[in-house]
Motif scaffolding. Structure first.
Motif, PDB file in Angstrom:
ATOM      1  N   HIS A 118       0.868  -1.183   0.000  1.00 16.39           N
ATOM      2  CA  HIS A 118       0.000   0.000   0.000  1.00 16.39           C
ATOM      3  C   HIS A 118       0.909   1.239   0.000  1.00 16.39           C
ATOM      4  CE1 HIS A 118      -3.319   2.610   0.400  1.00 16.39           C
ATOM      5  NE2 HIS A 118      -4.030   1.959   1.322  1.00 16.39           N
ATOM      6  N   ASP A 119       1.637   1.382  -1.093  1.00 17.45           N
ATOM      7  CA  ASP A 119       2.678   2.404  -1.187  1.00 17.45           C
ATOM      8  C   ASP A 119       2.162   3.835  -1.055  1.00 17.45           C
ATOM      9  OD1 ASP A 119       4.512   0.345  -1.506  1.00 17.45           O
ATOM     10  OD2 ASP A 119       4.352   0.387  -3.697  1.00 17.45           O
ATOM     11  N   VAL A 120       0.940   4.083  -1.519  1.00 18.79           N
ATOM     12  CA  VAL A 120       0.358   5.422  -1.360  1.00 18.79           C
ATOM     13  C   VAL A 120       0.267   5.759   0.123  1.00 18.79           C
ATOM     14  CG1 VAL A 120      -1.746   6.791  -1.678  1.00 18.79           C
ATOM     15  CG2 VAL A 120      -0.891   5.383  -3.547  1.00 18.79           C
ATOM     16  N   ALA A 121      -0.200   4.818   0.920  1.00 23.49           N
ATOM     17  CA  ALA A 121      -0.307   5.044   2.369  1.00 23.49           C
ATOM     18  C   ALA A 121       1.067   5.216   2.997  1.00 23.49           C
ATOM     19  CB  ALA A 121      -1.050   3.883   3.034  1.00 23.49           C
ATOM     20  N   HIS A 122       2.027   4.416   2.581  1.00 23.35           N
ATOM     21  CA  HIS A 122       3.371   4.501   3.165  1.00 23.35           C
ATOM     22  C   HIS A 122       4.000   5.863   2.893  1.00 23.35           C
ATOM     23  CE1 HIS A 122       3.516  -0.156   2.585  1.00 23.35           C
ATOM     24  NE2 HIS A 122       2.613   0.231   3.465  1.00 23.35           N
ATOM     25  N   ARG A 123       3.897   6.327   1.650  1.00 24.12           N
ATOM     26  CA  ARG A 123       4.471   7.647   1.321  1.00 24.12           C
ATOM     27  C   ARG A 123       3.783   8.749   2.119  1.00 24.12           C
ATOM     28  NH1 ARG A 123       4.486   5.322  -3.802  1.00 24.12           N
ATOM     29  NH2 ARG A 123       2.540   6.364  -4.361  1.00 24.12           N
ATOM     30  N   TRP A 124       2.467   8.638   2.244  1.00 24.92           N
ATOM     31  CA  TRP A 124       1.739   9.665   2.969  1.00 24.92           C
ATOM     32  C   TRP A 124       2.111   9.663   4.452  1.00 24.92           C
ATOM     33  CZ3 TRP A 124      -2.418   9.529   6.577  1.00 24.92           C
ATOM     34  CH2 TRP A 124      -2.960  10.803   6.850  1.00 24.92           C
ATOM     35  N   LEU A 125       2.202   8.494   5.071  1.00 23.68           N
ATOM     36  CA  LEU A 125       2.601   8.424   6.480  1.00 23.68           C
ATOM     37  C   LEU A 125       3.973   9.062   6.688  1.00 23.68           C
ATOM     38  CD1 LEU A 125       1.319   4.840   7.301  1.00 23.68           C
ATOM     39  CD2 LEU A 125       0.586   6.957   8.450  1.00 23.68           C
ATOM     40  N   GLN A 126       4.890   8.823   5.775  1.00 23.96           N
ATOM     41  CA  GLN A 126       6.221   9.437   5.879  1.00 23.96           C
ATOM     42  C   GLN A 126       6.136  10.949   5.700  1.00 23.96           C
ATOM     43  OE1 GLN A 126       8.185   6.949   2.980  1.00 23.96           O
ATOM     44  NE2 GLN A 126       8.891   5.538   4.554  1.00 23.96           N
ATOM     45  N   THR A 127       5.229  11.407   4.852  1.00 17.08           N
ATOM     46  CA  THR A 127       5.045  12.847   4.642  1.00 17.08           C
ATOM     47  C   THR A 127       4.611  13.545   5.927  1.00 17.08           C
ATOM     48  OG1 THR A 127       4.497  12.575   2.315  1.00 17.08           O
ATOM     49  CG2 THR A 127       3.690  14.569   3.362  1.00 17.08           C
ATOM     50  N   ILE A 131       7.850   7.174  10.663  1.00 20.14           N
ATOM     51  CA  ILE A 131       8.928   6.378  10.076  1.00 20.14           C
ATOM     52  C   ILE A 131       8.528   4.904  10.134  1.00 20.14           C
ATOM     53  CG2 ILE A 131      10.774   8.016  10.658  1.00 20.14           C
ATOM     54  CD1 ILE A 131      11.596   5.992  12.876  1.00 20.14           C
ATOM     55  N   ARG A 132       9.019   4.144   9.162  1.00 21.74           N
ATOM     56  CA  ARG A 132       8.768   2.695   9.201  1.00 21.74           C
ATOM     57  C   ARG A 132       9.690   2.119  10.256  1.00 21.74           C
ATOM     58  NH1 ARG A 132       8.960  -1.307   4.046  1.00 21.74           N
ATOM     59  NH2 ARG A 132       7.391   0.189   3.372  1.00 21.74           N
ATOM     60  N   GLU A 133       9.081   1.473  11.221  1.00 23.65           N
ATOM     61  CA  GLU A 133       9.828   1.015  12.375  1.00 23.65           C
ATOM     62  C   GLU A 133       9.961  -0.501  12.441  1.00 23.65           C
ATOM     63  OE1 GLU A 133       9.563   3.004  16.512  1.00 23.65           O
ATOM     64  OE2 GLU A 133       7.998   1.476  16.411  1.00 23.65           O
ATOM     65  N   ALA A 134       8.977  -1.222  11.886  1.00 25.50           N
ATOM     66  CA  ALA A 134       8.999  -2.681  11.985  1.00 25.50           C
ATOM     67  C   ALA A 134       8.206  -3.289  10.839  1.00 25.50           C
ATOM     68  CB  ALA A 134       8.389  -3.129  13.315  1.00 25.50           C
ATOM     69  N   THR A 135       8.519  -4.546  10.561  1.00 22.81           N
ATOM     70  CA  THR A 135       7.788  -5.319   9.568  1.00 22.81           C
ATOM     71  C   THR A 135       7.413  -6.649  10.205  1.00 22.81           C
ATOM     72  OG1 THR A 135       8.954  -4.276   7.731  1.00 22.81           O
ATOM     73  CG2 THR A 135       7.941  -6.421   7.304  1.00 22.81           C
ATOM     74  N   CYS A 136       6.147  -7.040  10.048  1.00 25.51           N
ATOM     75  CA  CYS A 136       5.664  -8.294  10.625  1.00 25.51           C
ATOM     76  C   CYS A 136       4.997  -9.138   9.545  1.00 25.51           C
ATOM     77  CB  CYS A 136       4.645  -8.015  11.725  1.00 25.51           C
ATOM     78  SG  CYS A 136       5.344  -7.205  13.161  1.00 25.51           S
ATOM     79  N   GLU A 137       5.450 -10.367   9.427  1.00 25.85           N
ATOM     80  CA  GLU A 137       4.822 -11.302   8.502  1.00 25.85           C
ATOM     81  C   GLU A 137       3.578 -11.898   9.157  1.00 25.85           C
ATOM     82  OE1 GLU A 137       7.975 -14.111   7.913  1.00 25.85           O
ATOM     83  OE2 GLU A 137       8.813 -12.966   6.250  1.00 25.85           O
ATOM     84  N   ASP A 138       2.662 -12.396   8.335  1.00 28.24           N
ATOM     85  CA  ASP A 138       1.448 -13.055   8.813  1.00 28.24           C
ATOM     86  C   ASP A 138       0.729 -12.210   9.870  1.00 28.24           C
ATOM     87  OD1 ASP A 138       2.076 -15.163   7.133  1.00 28.24           O
ATOM     88  OD2 ASP A 138       2.883 -16.422   8.718  1.00 28.24           O
ATOM     89  N   TYR A 139       0.558 -10.946   9.587  1.00 30.38           N
ATOM     90  CA  TYR A 139      -0.026 -10.031  10.570  1.00 30.38           C
ATOM     91  C   TYR A 139      -1.517  -9.796  10.328  1.00 30.38           C
ATOM     92  CZ  TYR A 139      -0.077  -6.239  13.965  1.00 30.38           C
ATOM     93  OH  TYR A 139      -0.342  -5.454  15.056  1.00 30.38           O
ATOM     94  N   SER A 140      -2.147 -10.683   9.596  1.00 29.97           N
ATOM     95  CA  SER A 140      -3.586 -10.559   9.375  1.00 29.97           C
ATOM     96  C   SER A 140      -4.160 -11.939   9.087  1.00 29.97           C
ATOM     97  CB  SER A 140      -3.870  -9.619   8.200  1.00 29.97           C
ATOM     98  OG  SER A 140      -3.367 -10.169   7.002  1.00 29.97           O
ATOM     99  N   ALA A 141      -5.473 -12.003   9.058  1.00 28.64           N
ATOM    100  CA  ALA A 141      -6.143 -13.277   8.815  1.00 28.64           C
ATOM    101  C   ALA A 141      -5.733 -13.897   7.492  1.00 28.64           C
ATOM    102  CB  ALA A 141      -7.657 -13.084   8.853  1.00 28.64           C
ATOM    103  N   ASP A 142      -5.403 -13.060   6.512  1.00 26.79           N
ATOM    104  CA  ASP A 142      -4.985 -13.600   5.219  1.00 26.79           C
ATOM    105  C   ASP A 142      -3.466 -13.618   5.052  1.00 26.79           C
ATOM    106  OD1 ASP A 142      -4.627 -10.893   4.926  1.00 26.79           O
ATOM    107  OD2 ASP A 142      -5.774 -10.708   3.086  1.00 26.79           O
TER     108      ASP A 142
END
Length: 160
Positions: A118-127, A131-142
């Motif tokens: 969701h790159d649009v959201a990522h760029r906007w959050l940085q704006t 900052i991106r602080e962590a990445t988690c795999e399998d972080y949702s039902a899907d």
């Protein structure tokens, strides 16, 4: 075109949820036990902070935050495909008013989880200072990968 920012009513939030961008649905619905626009709106509108952006009196974006741990807040946002028409106004409002409201609560941290891709959201959050602080795999039902974007009180005090 007229853009206004106001505290959101349930009807505003449910309208946005019923018409939200595909990327927002893909990101949000795997985290809901009942993934419907009405349930998303009820959960979102029930938060302490809940706002909406309107373009010519039509709801386009909803955002807000809730305190999930003492002084640790989680924020959220979703929008319709008309997001580009209100993005600048929302960004300014968040940087000027919303950030200050959260800070007044004594918050030490504000974070937001966003789906990989969701790159649009990522760029906007940085704006807006996250900052991106962590990445988690399998972080949702899907089993999607999500990224935690955050702003801490220390960074907030330095930047704002």
């Amino acid at each position: 075109m007229t853009v206004k920012i106001e505290p959101a009513y349930y009807a505003d939030v449910v309208y946005i949820a019923r018409n939200m961008r595909a990327a927002d649905k893909e990101e949000i619905y795997p985290h809901l036990f009942k993934p419907t626009p009405e349930d998303l709106a009820a959960m979102s509108h029930g938060q302490r902070f809940c706002y909406a952006a309107f373009k010519d009196n039509i709801p386009v974006a909803a955002w807000g935050a809730n305190e999930r741990l003492p002084k640790v807040w989680q924020c959220w946002m979703f929008a319709t495909d008309q997001w580009p028409d209100v993005a600048l106004s929302v960004t300014k409002s968040i940087r000027r008013e919303f950030s200050t409201e959260i800070a007044k609560t004594g918050a030490v941290r504000l974070d937001c989880w966003s789906a990989d891709g969701h790159d649009v959201a990522h760029r906007w959050l940085q704006t807006i200072g996250f900052i991106r602080e962590a990445t988690c795999e399998d972080y949702s039902a899907d089993r999607q990968t999500y990224h935690c974007y955050s702003i801490t009180r220390k960074r907030f005090d330095e930047e704002f």
